[in-house]
Design a protein around this motif. Structure first.
Motif, PDB file in Angstrom:
ATOM      1  N   ALA A  40       0.858  -1.005   0.134  1.00 50.71           N
ATOM      2  CA  ALA A  40      -0.062  -0.180  -0.030  1.00 50.71           C
ATOM      3  C   ALA A  40       0.863   1.352   0.065  1.00 50.71           C
ATOM      4  O   ALA A  40       0.566   2.149  -0.833  1.00 50.71           O
ATOM      5  N   LEU A  41       1.977   1.078   0.792  1.00 46.94           N
ATOM      6  CA  LEU A  41       2.784   2.427   0.992  1.00 46.94           C
ATOM      7  C   LEU A  41       3.861   2.617  -0.269  1.00 46.94           C
ATOM      8  O   LEU A  41       4.304   3.656  -0.558  1.00 46.94           O
ATOM      9  N   PHE A  42       4.489   1.369  -0.544  1.00 44.58           N
ATOM     10  CA  PHE A  42       5.788   1.499  -1.458  1.00 44.58           C
ATOM     11  C   PHE A  42       5.351   0.546  -2.869  1.00 44.58           C
ATOM     12  O   PHE A  42       6.521   0.327  -3.613  1.00 44.58           O
ATOM     13  N   GLY A  43       4.311   0.166  -2.948  1.00 41.38           N
ATOM     14  CA  GLY A  43       4.049  -0.832  -4.305  1.00 41.38           C
ATOM     15  C   GLY A  43       4.079   0.182  -5.370  1.00 41.38           C
ATOM     16  O   GLY A  43       4.304   1.279  -5.382  1.00 41.38           O
ATOM     17  N   PRO A  44       4.022  -0.599  -6.622  1.00 34.54           N
ATOM     18  CA  PRO A  44       3.979   0.383  -7.973  1.00 34.54           C
ATOM     19  C   PRO A  44       3.199   1.426  -8.168  1.00 34.54           C
ATOM     20  O   PRO A  44       3.284   2.455  -8.739  1.00 34.54           O
TER      21      PRO A  44
END
Length: 162
Positions: A40-44
């Motif tokens: 949620a925070l660092f995905g694509p």
């Protein structure tokens, strides 16, 4: 010090989410996992963003937020999902600093609204929010669909998903 969260912060953010859920009297509601939060925070395509408050290099609080949109103003805004400062760090200005950093994001990006919800019984927090100039939206009530009600409504949608 306030800084943007990094992938290595996910475990401490998740721990603080659990602490917040316990404070809000619903510890069983905090079911997010590290992989979910990391995606949620660092995905694509990040769905949310987080700031970390540090004291002497140690994380003592966080703010997790996402963009919303106002059809009335035609601009994005910030919706603060969670703001938490660990009990031992409260009173040190970390909560206000996190809110100020989010206000700076709004102003810098031309967002016209910064919104969040607070539990009605949380008088110390309500007093804090009022002290910085935040105003309750007394004429509005938050609604939520979850569980069976969510699935029931989803099942009533036309086959094309419209």
């Amino acid at each position: 010090m306030i800084r943007e969260a990094l992938p290595d912060d996910v475990p401490v953010i998740l721990a603080m989410i659990g602490e917040l859920a316990a404070y809000e009297r619903v510890p069983e509601a905090a079911r997010a996992t590290e992989p979910q939060l990391k995606e949620a925070l660092f995905g694509p395509q990040p769905a949310a963003f987080a700031l970390i408050a540090e004291d002497a290099g140690e994380p003592v609080g966080f703010a997790l937020w996402f963009r919303n949109f106002s059809t009335w103003t035609g601009t994005h805004g910030v919706y603060l999902e969670d703001l938490y400062v660990r009990p031992e760090a409260r009173g040190g200005g970390h909560g206000k600093a996190l809110l100020a950093a989010l206000a700076q994001i709004c102003v810098a990006r031309g967002y016209e609204r910064f919104e969040w919800s607070v539990l009605d019984w949380n008088e110390p927090t309500i007093g804090f929010y009022r002290s910085i100039g935040a105003e309750p939206m007394d004429e509005w009530t938050v609604f939520r669909l979850t569980g069976d009600a969510l699935h029931s409504l989803a099942g009533s949608a036309p086959a094309n998903g419209a």
